[in-house]
Design a protein around this motif. Structure first.
Motif, PDB file in Angstrom:
ATOM      1  N   LEU A 169      39.896  53.067  42.696  1.00  0.00           N
ATOM      2  CA  LEU A 169      41.105  52.481  43.283  1.00  0.00           C
ATOM      3  C   LEU A 169      42.091  53.556  43.727  1.00  0.00           C
ATOM      4  N   ARG A 170      42.151  54.653  43.011  1.00  0.00           N
ATOM      5  CA  ARG A 170      42.994  55.780  43.442  1.00  0.00           C
ATOM      6  C   ARG A 170      42.391  56.438  44.686  1.00  0.00           C
ATOM      7  N   TRP A 171      41.062  56.575  44.702  1.00  0.00           N
ATOM      8  CA  TRP A 171      40.377  57.249  45.803  1.00  0.00           C
ATOM      9  C   TRP A 171      40.605  56.560  47.142  1.00  0.00           C
ATOM     10  N   ILE A 172      40.577  55.238  47.157  1.00  0.00           N
ATOM     11  CA  ILE A 172      40.749  54.548  48.438  1.00  0.00           C
ATOM     12  C   ILE A 172      42.160  54.729  49.001  1.00  0.00           C
ATOM     13  N   ASP A 173      43.113  55.126  48.137  1.00  0.00           N
ATOM     14  CA  ASP A 173      44.485  55.344  48.596  1.00  0.00           C
ATOM     15  C   ASP A 173      44.854  56.817  48.728  1.00  0.00           C
ATOM     16  N   GLU A 174      44.017  57.712  48.254  1.00  0.00           N
ATOM     17  CA  GLU A 174      44.319  59.142  48.302  1.00  0.00           C
ATOM     18  C   GLU A 174      43.367  59.831  49.271  1.00  0.00           C
ATOM     19  N   GLU A 175      43.615  61.083  49.507  1.00  0.00           N
ATOM     20  CA  GLU A 175      42.770  61.864  50.407  1.00  0.00           C
ATOM     21  C   GLU A 175      42.054  62.981  49.662  1.00  0.00           C
ATOM     22  N   ARG A 176      41.676  62.727  48.421  1.00  0.00           N
ATOM     23  CA  ARG A 176      40.939  63.710  47.632  1.00  0.00           C
ATOM     24  C   ARG A 176      39.538  63.179  47.375  1.00  0.00           C
ATOM     25  N   PRO A 177      38.584  64.060  47.107  1.00  0.00           N
ATOM     26  CA  PRO A 177      37.223  63.598  46.790  1.00  0.00           C
ATOM     27  C   PRO A 177      37.212  62.747  45.517  1.00  0.00           C
ATOM     28  N   LEU A 178      36.329  61.769  45.493  1.00  0.00           N
ATOM     29  CA  LEU A 178      36.232  60.876  44.341  1.00  0.00           C
ATOM     30  C   LEU A 178      35.909  61.644  43.074  1.00  0.00           C
ATOM     31  N   ASP A 179      35.038  62.634  43.146  1.00  0.00           N
ATOM     32  CA  ASP A 179      34.681  63.394  41.949  1.00  0.00           C
ATOM     33  C   ASP A 179      35.909  64.045  41.326  1.00  0.00           C
ATOM     34  N   ALA A 180      36.784  64.618  42.138  1.00  0.00           N
ATOM     35  CA  ALA A 180      37.997  65.260  41.616  1.00  0.00           C
ATOM     36  C   ALA A 180      38.895  64.232  40.929  1.00  0.00           C
ATOM     37  N   ILE A 181      39.034  63.081  41.540  1.00  0.00           N
ATOM     38  CA  ILE A 181      39.865  62.029  40.949  1.00  0.00           C
ATOM     39  C   ILE A 181      39.234  61.534  39.649  1.00  0.00           C
ATOM     40  N   MET A 182      37.907  61.344  39.627  1.00  0.00           N
ATOM     41  CA  MET A 182      37.242  60.882  38.402  1.00  0.00           C
ATOM     42  C   MET A 182      37.418  61.893  37.274  1.00  0.00           C
ATOM     43  N   GLN A 183      37.328  63.165  37.586  1.00  0.00           N
ATOM     44  CA  GLN A 183      37.491  64.172  36.542  1.00  0.00           C
ATOM     45  C   GLN A 183      38.931  64.172  36.014  1.00  0.00           C
ATOM     46  N   ASP A 184      39.912  63.935  36.888  1.00  0.00           N
ATOM     47  CA  ASP A 184      41.308  63.802  36.439  1.00  0.00           C
ATOM     48  C   ASP A 184      41.474  62.600  35.510  1.00  0.00           C
ATOM     49  N   LEU A 210      29.199  60.146  36.155  1.00  0.00           N
ATOM     50  CA  LEU A 210      30.295  59.943  37.109  1.00  0.00           C
ATOM     51  C   LEU A 210      30.195  60.910  38.282  1.00  0.00           C
ATOM     52  N   ARG A 211      29.858  62.158  37.982  1.00  0.00           N
ATOM     53  CA  ARG A 211      29.697  63.143  39.061  1.00  0.00           C
ATOM     54  C   ARG A 211      28.570  62.725  40.012  1.00  0.00           C
ATOM     55  N   ALA A 212      27.478  62.261  39.435  1.00  0.00           N
ATOM     56  CA  ALA A 212      26.347  61.826  40.268  1.00  0.00           C
ATOM     57  C   ALA A 212      26.733  60.620  41.122  1.00  0.00           C
ATOM     58  N   ALA A 213      27.462  59.688  40.541  1.00  0.00           N
ATOM     59  CA  ALA A 213      27.880  58.498  41.287  1.00  0.00           C
ATOM     60  C   ALA A 213      28.859  58.848  42.405  1.00  0.00           C
ATOM     61  N   ALA A 214      29.708  59.853  42.168  1.00  0.00           N
ATOM     62  CA  ALA A 214      30.707  60.240  43.171  1.00  0.00           C
ATOM     63  C   ALA A 214      30.049  60.678  44.479  1.00  0.00           C
ATOM     64  N   ALA A 215      28.837  61.209  44.387  1.00  0.00           N
ATOM     65  CA  ALA A 215      28.128  61.645  45.594  1.00  0.00           C
ATOM     66  C   ALA A 215      27.836  60.472  46.532  1.00  0.00           C
ATOM     67  N   SER A 216      27.857  59.252  46.007  1.00  0.00           N
ATOM     68  CA  SER A 216      27.620  58.062  46.828  1.00  0.00           C
ATOM     69  C   SER A 216      28.845  57.669  47.656  1.00  0.00           C
ATOM     70  N   PHE A 217      29.950  58.366  47.449  1.00  0.00           N
ATOM     71  CA  PHE A 217      31.204  58.007  48.112  1.00  0.00           C
ATOM     72  C   PHE A 217      31.804  59.198  48.853  1.00  0.00           C
ATOM     73  N   PRO A 218      31.174  59.611  49.957  1.00  0.00           N
ATOM     74  CA  PRO A 218      31.760  60.700  50.743  1.00  0.00           C
ATOM     75  C   PRO A 218      33.083  60.234  51.364  1.00  0.00           C
ATOM     76  N   ASP A 219      33.922  61.175  51.718  1.00  0.00           N
ATOM     77  CA  ASP A 219      35.241  60.842  52.250  1.00  0.00           C
ATOM     78  C   ASP A 219      35.178  59.928  53.475  1.00  0.00           C
ATOM     79  N   GLU A 220      34.145  60.081  54.301  1.00  0.00           N
ATOM     80  CA  GLU A 220      34.071  59.237  55.500  1.00  0.00           C
ATOM     81  C   GLU A 220      33.801  57.768  55.166  1.00  0.00           C
ATOM     82  N   ARG A 221      33.424  57.484  53.939  1.00  0.00           N
ATOM     83  CA  ARG A 221      33.192  56.095  53.520  1.00  0.00           C
ATOM     84  C   ARG A 221      34.489  55.417  53.053  1.00  0.00           C
ATOM     85  N   ARG A 222      35.551  56.205  52.873  1.00  0.00           N
ATOM     86  CA  ARG A 222      36.809  55.684  52.331  1.00  0.00           C
ATOM     87  C   ARG A 222      37.378  54.509  53.130  1.00  0.00           C
ATOM     88  N   PRO A 223      37.473  54.570  54.473  1.00  0.00           N
ATOM     89  CA  PRO A 223      38.055  53.426  55.198  1.00  0.00           C
ATOM     90  C   PRO A 223      37.285  52.117  54.974  1.00  0.00           C
TER      91      PRO A 223
END
Length: 185
Positions: free
Chosen positions: A160-175, A87-100
């Protein structure tokens, strides 16, 4: 017509996403997507087998990231720890600028049952690939399948949480993974 510009698949993907979002998936043709970036329909089909694939192109990169994460997990890692590394490795594929773009893509998928089915198929395929990687690392059944399916569920919920929040995907996945561990106790 514009020819030989670099990044043709990416330009076609962006145009497809914009047209799907504004006009609708069903109402948009491959020819219109190509025309939006100054290319021919034939060029579109050199890069994608159909317009749906413009939304799902790149799955191989996500799969690769998951597999690299499983492989990089420590030797003594539990199945869930290997999935956490994936999951951590996959999160690197989703930088914050990709969110929109990811948010727009998800909106398009959410409005079309056939695309929802394709997304479920993509996630099931990823789970099967992760389970195979876990088995290759010595994890038996049903633990490999349970851990892989759980990891993909965590990924889906966190995305799905990441696209609506402003936190890194890795942090959300770990939560979300922490929530799963709580549920399992």
């Amino acid at each position: 017509m514009v020819r030989w510009e670099p990044g043709t698949p990416e330009r076609l993907q962006r145009a497809a996403l914009e047209l799907f979002a504004t006009r609708g998936y069903e109402e948009t043709t491959a020819a219109e997507i190509a025309q939006a970036v100054g290319l021919t329909e034939r060029t579109f089909f050199r890069h994608f087998k159909d317009k749906r694939e413009a939304l799902f192109h790149g799955q191989d990169l996500l799969e690769k990231a998951f597999l690299e994460g499983v492989a990089a997990a420590p030797e003594q890692a539990s199945p869930l720890e290997m999935v956490s590394a994936a999951l951590r490795a996959a999160a690197a594929s989703f930088p914050d600028e990709r969110r929109p773009l990811s948010r727009t893509r998800q909106d398009v998928i959410d409005r079309n049952p056939a695309l929802q089915e394709r997304e479920r198929h993509k996630l099931a395929s990823l789970a099967a690939t992760i389970a195979e990687a876990l088995r290759a690392r010595g994890v038996g059944e049903p633990a490999a399948t349970l851990a892989a399916q759980s990891g993909i569920t965590v990924f889906g919920v966190a995305f799905l949480r990441w696209i609506d929040e402003e936190r890194p995907l890795d942090a959300i996945m770990q939560d979300v993974l922490g929530e799963l561990r709580t549920v399992l106790r």
